[in-house]
Design a protein around this motif. Structure first.
Motif, mmCIF file in Angstrom:
data_model
loop_
_atom_site.group_PDB
_atom_site.id
_atom_site.type_symbol
_atom_site.label_atom_id
_atom_site.label_comp_id
_atom_site.label_asym_id
_atom_site.label_seq_id
_atom_site.Cartn_x
_atom_site.Cartn_y
_atom_site.Cartn_z
ATOM 1 N N PRO A 13 0.630 28.689 -25.806
ATOM 2 C CA PRO A 13 0.958 28.377 -26.856
ATOM 3 C C PRO A 13 -0.217 28.286 -28.286
ATOM 4 O O PRO A 13 -1.648 27.339 -27.633
ATOM 5 C CB PRO A 13 2.242 27.144 -27.461
ATOM 6 C CG PRO A 13 1.566 26.198 -26.873
ATOM 7 C CD PRO A 13 0.717 27.165 -25.135
ATOM 8 N N LYS A 17 3.278 24.759 -35.224
ATOM 9 C CA LYS A 17 4.513 24.897 -35.099
ATOM 10 C C LYS A 17 4.727 25.761 -36.426
ATOM 11 O O LYS A 17 4.097 24.846 -37.752
ATOM 12 C CB LYS A 17 5.177 22.969 -35.065
ATOM 13 C CG LYS A 17 6.340 23.379 -33.884
ATOM 14 C CD LYS A 17 6.538 22.268 -34.257
ATOM 15 C CE LYS A 17 6.776 21.061 -32.481
ATOM 16 N NZ LYS A 17 7.651 19.840 -32.607
ATOM 17 N N GLU A 140 10.007 27.305 -32.604
ATOM 18 C CA GLU A 140 9.202 26.843 -33.222
ATOM 19 C C GLU A 140 7.507 27.009 -33.681
ATOM 20 O O GLU A 140 6.872 27.042 -33.979
ATOM 21 C CB GLU A 140 8.785 25.725 -32.077
ATOM 22 C CG GLU A 140 10.100 24.462 -32.426
ATOM 23 C CD GLU A 140 10.045 23.123 -31.411
ATOM 24 O OE1 GLU A 140 9.057 23.174 -30.459
ATOM 25 O OE2 GLU A 140 11.137 22.786 -31.497
ATOM 26 N N SER A 335 14.891 22.264 -27.571
ATOM 27 C CA SER A 335 13.291 22.394 -27.475
ATOM 28 C C SER A 335 13.493 21.177 -26.582
ATOM 29 O O SER A 335 12.876 21.179 -25.573
ATOM 30 C CB SER A 335 12.723 21.587 -28.650
ATOM 31 O OG SER A 335 10.655 21.870 -28.912
ATOM 32 N N GLN A 336 13.986 20.538 -27.023
ATOM 33 C CA GLN A 336 14.242 19.255 -26.124
ATOM 34 C C GLN A 336 14.312 18.980 -24.771
ATOM 35 O O GLN A 336 13.643 18.892 -23.266
ATOM 36 C CB GLN A 336 14.289 17.954 -26.297
ATOM 37 C CG GLN A 336 13.777 17.169 -27.861
ATOM 38 C CD GLN A 336 14.660 16.107 -28.311
ATOM 39 O OE1 GLN A 336 15.700 16.366 -28.887
ATOM 40 N NE2 GLN A 336 14.143 15.384 -29.332
ATOM 41 N N PRO A 340 9.344 25.298 -23.272
ATOM 42 C CA PRO A 340 7.957 25.208 -22.324
ATOM 43 C C PRO A 340 7.058 24.748 -23.322
ATOM 44 O O PRO A 340 5.670 24.699 -22.561
ATOM 45 C CB PRO A 340 7.690 26.638 -21.434
ATOM 46 C CG PRO A 340 8.534 27.713 -22.412
ATOM 47 C CD PRO A 340 9.835 26.698 -23.436
ATOM 48 N N HIS A 341 6.627 25.056 -24.091
ATOM 49 C CA HIS A 341 5.502 24.974 -25.115
ATOM 50 C C HIS A 341 5.725 23.827 -26.091
ATOM 51 O O HIS A 341 4.970 23.955 -26.957
ATOM 52 C CB HIS A 341 5.436 26.440 -26.117
ATOM 53 C CG HIS A 341 4.840 26.946 -25.105
ATOM 54 N ND1 HIS A 341 4.349 28.683 -25.110
ATOM 55 C CD2 HIS A 341 4.398 27.281 -23.775
ATOM 56 C CE1 HIS A 341 4.296 29.371 -24.276
ATOM 57 N NE2 HIS A 341 4.110 28.339 -23.519
ATOM 58 N N ASN A 342 6.283 22.992 -25.480
ATOM 59 C CA ASN A 342 6.002 21.526 -26.066
ATOM 60 C C ASN A 342 4.973 20.577 -25.537
ATOM 61 O O ASN A 342 5.331 20.806 -24.816
ATOM 62 C CB ASN A 342 7.617 20.719 -27.163
ATOM 63 C CG ASN A 342 8.498 20.688 -26.295
ATOM 64 O OD1 ASN A 342 8.312 20.717 -24.536
ATOM 65 N ND2 ASN A 342 9.811 20.908 -25.997
ATOM 66 N N LYS A 343 5.292 19.392 -26.253
ATOM 67 C CA LYS A 343 4.941 18.772 -25.490
ATOM 68 C C LYS A 343 5.062 18.039 -24.107
ATOM 69 O O LYS A 343 5.401 16.641 -23.305
ATOM 70 C CB LYS A 343 4.412 17.181 -26.362
ATOM 71 C CG LYS A 343 3.307 17.691 -27.612
ATOM 72 C CD LYS A 343 2.343 16.600 -27.966
ATOM 73 C CE LYS A 343 1.652 17.225 -29.154
ATOM 74 N NZ LYS A 343 1.710 16.056 -30.454
ATOM 75 N N GLY A 344 6.373 18.100 -23.408
ATOM 76 C CA GLY A 344 6.880 18.588 -22.393
ATOM 77 C C GLY A 344 8.484 18.148 -22.600
ATOM 78 O O GLY A 344 9.118 17.184 -23.260
ATOM 79 N N CYS A 345 9.248 19.080 -21.640
ATOM 80 C CA CYS A 345 10.748 18.829 -22.626
ATOM 81 C C CYS A 345 11.327 18.462 -20.546
ATOM 82 O O CYS A 345 10.685 17.970 -19.681
ATOM 83 C CB CYS A 345 10.453 20.825 -22.142
ATOM 84 S SG CYS A 345 10.826 21.156 -20.807
#
Lengths: 495, 495
Positions: A13, A17, A140, A335-336, A340-345
């Motif tokens: 990403p 956000k 996001e 998102s949780q 794939p593009h947050n700090k770890g789902c």
């Protein structure tokens, strides 16, 4: 600009956000409006904007059809529809596609007459198909900019605290809706149960809600939360489930503290049942189960086979009750769950996922969206998300369904790329992805007989013959986006 | 550009919510780092950047001093410190202000030697003083851009799920830290209790966390969660509390389903005790209590006098235990608590707030930050937030403290503007803001004797004489920001 899919974790990403407009609600402001029309009016909706919905009410949902009808009556045109998914019930919106009220759709999937209409080219612009994690990523990142979110809630108070529990209906987790509530410029909660402040615990909190509208019925309670999930009694499905559970048992991932996700299909649920027996025998317990949560998961949780449940979507009444009463049954947002593009789902922490397939090909690519006639009939869901996130993805499917083979040369539509698929379990044999030499060795050591895709494909052809090529038109009716935002496939108009 | 304060709800937010950098953490990535130095290195921290901390560990906190020391050792300069607040314990950072490591500070308040140093001009740039709601607003609007948040947590797992409950220490709600975790570009959790995944329920979820560092001790457990809150036995304080509770009882807001907040001071807590008696007599129950939660609130909750507790900061051991065991004791973040520029904070739903004052003047302006010598000695906290949000704000204070009058001509520093202050209760009489003719009428009808500010000021002067004017230098050492982002006052260097 569209980008082609290359490989599972390549795309990174960029930037910041996406975020909604700032708005202040003061102590003297009132959020409860008399009608949906008034809420639309106040929302600032304009031609060409994007509206969103969640599909937690499944085939019992009255909200989406109702809102689209009102938006048409109010004379809006060129609206983009971005629900978390579409169901058979949403075929009612076909006239509003035909008259130009709705001109673009983003969804995880679509079924029934609406799916057929789309496959037959009802929309000028291709539908964008996304996974559940991919949709959260798109929101996001700003790829989907939601102007107005119309979020149905089984209960809500006058300040917007919305819950999946109500006195008329209940849907459990509001995991998909939570993402929309955080990112839409205007958030409207629609409920048939307006309760005293504060409606806690709230899945969507007042600080994210602009307006609240009470209507008579948000949906059909029977369609929203169906009764008990039934176990399959089909001997072929039970055979596949038994084999899949043996694969899991011997995979190296089946150990105390493991984690898993199963789909809501008959075979998947039967796998869970066999696993439970093995867990009992070996005194192994799971640290968590993830996903759409069903009664069998709840039972395993209550019997202490699974310590924690992470729930983005609650599938049946037993699970709806569980999320209210079991303190380690946690609601998570999409998102949780799988972005794939947050700090770890949470999908990143999965050991094992059991998934279904309409088709799987020699490269292990999986199709769960188009039927053997090329027509859209399913949803991307969390399929590619959990296949990528987990340490081992297991596809369970019968070799043939009626006269239709599951194992084919090339799938009609790729939803999940073969690089992320590890094992296929059918009634005619088990195949392991050749990349997974570690798994092949472990399963061979456990005397599990492995076959090849080529073998299964030939077996299928022996039984039902070579499938007839589908005839497509050149027009693209849907783009299939991989969870990372790249395009992994297209769906063409059927002839 | 700085803007002057005009009136409580005039200023409206503009644009979009600020947001952090997007970052993908894949299944194979590891978040646990060996040291704080490594985490700082990976965080991308540069000279001139802003770092943040929370003050949930109160005077037991080891994190802030420790990190500032390491940042100095690593050679960084010109760093802005943006903790939710500063305590006496943080006086240890004075050398790093003197050597240019820290050159700017945003905080709710500051005490002890550090406060004295600031009041004596230790920093070139003025400190920015914000309320708890105002800080959340500033972060969400982008007025404070946090580059790296160093968030201590009593427990955390390897993927960043952080909780206020740990095996060594416990702090309850992480309400201030939650805002930082959502908005900082890089979020580092520092814990002394690294627990197995998943550490649920988590106050800060893995999807917002970049790195996790385990250290030996995050703080002094005795300083983090102090023992039982004690009731005052001071007869003057009890008299004020009794009067304040009579005012509340007759205010028109004391009815079934009401809501309130009390501070943690002795008089406030005694008010709660008297209120409880009235609630018992009249069969009145509160719908919710808000704020920093203390043992008396917990007792009222457990005895069903208060249905819900909204907790941004947990003040004592009893409250820490309650938030774990009582399902209607809810953690909220500082934005949900009191940010004036979101879609409606909980403070907006408050009926009554009971607040303290160091000084209050004839215009009802309140000072809770500078002492009679003009030196900083307190914190803005939620004072102006709840005064503005509530339907009735009641200031409780003794007329004089030692030789120092509380009621004055003009407060040294305005934290809360008089327009939002409704009642002052002292041991020498009750004053109602003349704007509140409704309240005046109701209290007169209840035979509560009302006096004027002028009268109280004269009474105070009779007792202790006219206070000596404080001599200030021209240099501004702190700007006091109102919750909406405008500047309501300045604090000058003392001579």
């Amino acid at each position: 600009m569209l980008k082609n899919y290359e490989r599972p974790f390549k795309e990174q990403p960029k930037g910041r956000k996406a975020s909604p407009l700032l708005k202040a609600v003061s102590p003297h402001d009132n959020k409860v409006l008399a009608s949906i029309g008034e809420a639309i009016n106040r929302s600032g909706l304009k031609d060409g904007m994007t509206i969103s919905f969640h599909h937690h009410f499944r085939n019992g949902d009255y909200i989406l059809n109702n809102i689209v009808k009102i938006i048409d009556e109010l004379g809006f045109k060129n609206i983009t529809l971005a629900p978390s998914s579409l169901s058979t019930v949403n075929s009612e919106i076909i006239p509003y596609i035909e008259n130009g009220t709705i001109t673009k759709i983003h969804t995880s999937g679509v079924r029934g007459k609406l799916a057929e209409a789309i496959s037959n080219g009802a929309l000028e612009e291709p539908v964008m198909i996304r996974s559940h994690g991919g949709r959260a990523r798109a929101i996001e990142s700003g790829d989907i900019k939601i102007h107005v979110a119309f979020l149905g809630a089984p209960s809500c108070d006058e300040y917007g605290n919305a819950s999946g529990k109500g006195s008329h209906t209940t849907c459990g987790s509001l995991g998909y809706a939570k993402v929309d509530a955080k990112h839409a410029d205007c958030v409207i909660i629609i409920t048939d149960d307006l309760v005293p402040y504060p409606n806690m615990p709230a899945s969507i909190f007042q600080t994210d809600v602009d307006y609240v509208v009470k209507i008579d019925e948000i949906g059909d309670p029977m369609g929203i939360a169906s009764g008990a999930t039934r176990y399959t009694k089909n001997p072929k499905e039970l055979l596949i489930a038994k084999r899949a559970s043996e694969v899991i048992k011997n995979s190296g991932y089946f150990k105390d503290g493991f984690s898993f996700q199963t789909g809501s299909g008959g075979i998947s649920l039967a796998v869970a049942r066999f696993l439970k027996e093995y867990m009992k025998e070996s005194d192994i317990r799971a640290k968590f189960a993830l996903g759409g949560i069903t009664k069998p998961m709840v039972e395993m949780h209550e019997e202490r086979y699974i310590e924690n449940l992470f729930d983005v979507q609650t599938f049946d009444l037993a699970a709806c009750e569980s999320i209210l009463k079991n303190e380690k049954h946690y609601e998570i947002d999409a998102s949780q769950y799988a972005n794939p593009h947050n700090k770890g789902c949470v999908a990143n922490k999965l050991d094992i996922v059991i998934l279904s397939a309409l088709e799987i090909d020699k490269d292990f690519n999986v199709n769960v969206i188009t039927g053997s006639d090329g027509v859209i009939m399913g949803a991307s869901g969390g399929h590619c998300d959990t296949a990528a996130g987990s340490k081992m993805s297991v596809i369970v499917a019968p070799l043939i369904r009626g006269r239709i083979p599951t194992v084919v040369d090339k799938v009609n539509t790729i939803i999940t790329p073969g690089e992320t698929v590890d094992v296929l379990v059918t009634d005619r044999g088990v195949v392991v992805n050749p990349n997974r030499t570690d798994l092949i060795e472990r399963l061979k050591n456990a005397s599990i007989n492995l076959v090849t895709m080529e073998y299964l494909k030939d077996e299928a052809q022996k039984l039902v013959g070579k499938p007839k090529e589908i005839e497509y038109d050149d027009k693209i009716v849907a783009l299939v986006e991989y969870r990372d935002g790249t395009i992994i496939d297209v769906i063409k108009k059927v002839k």
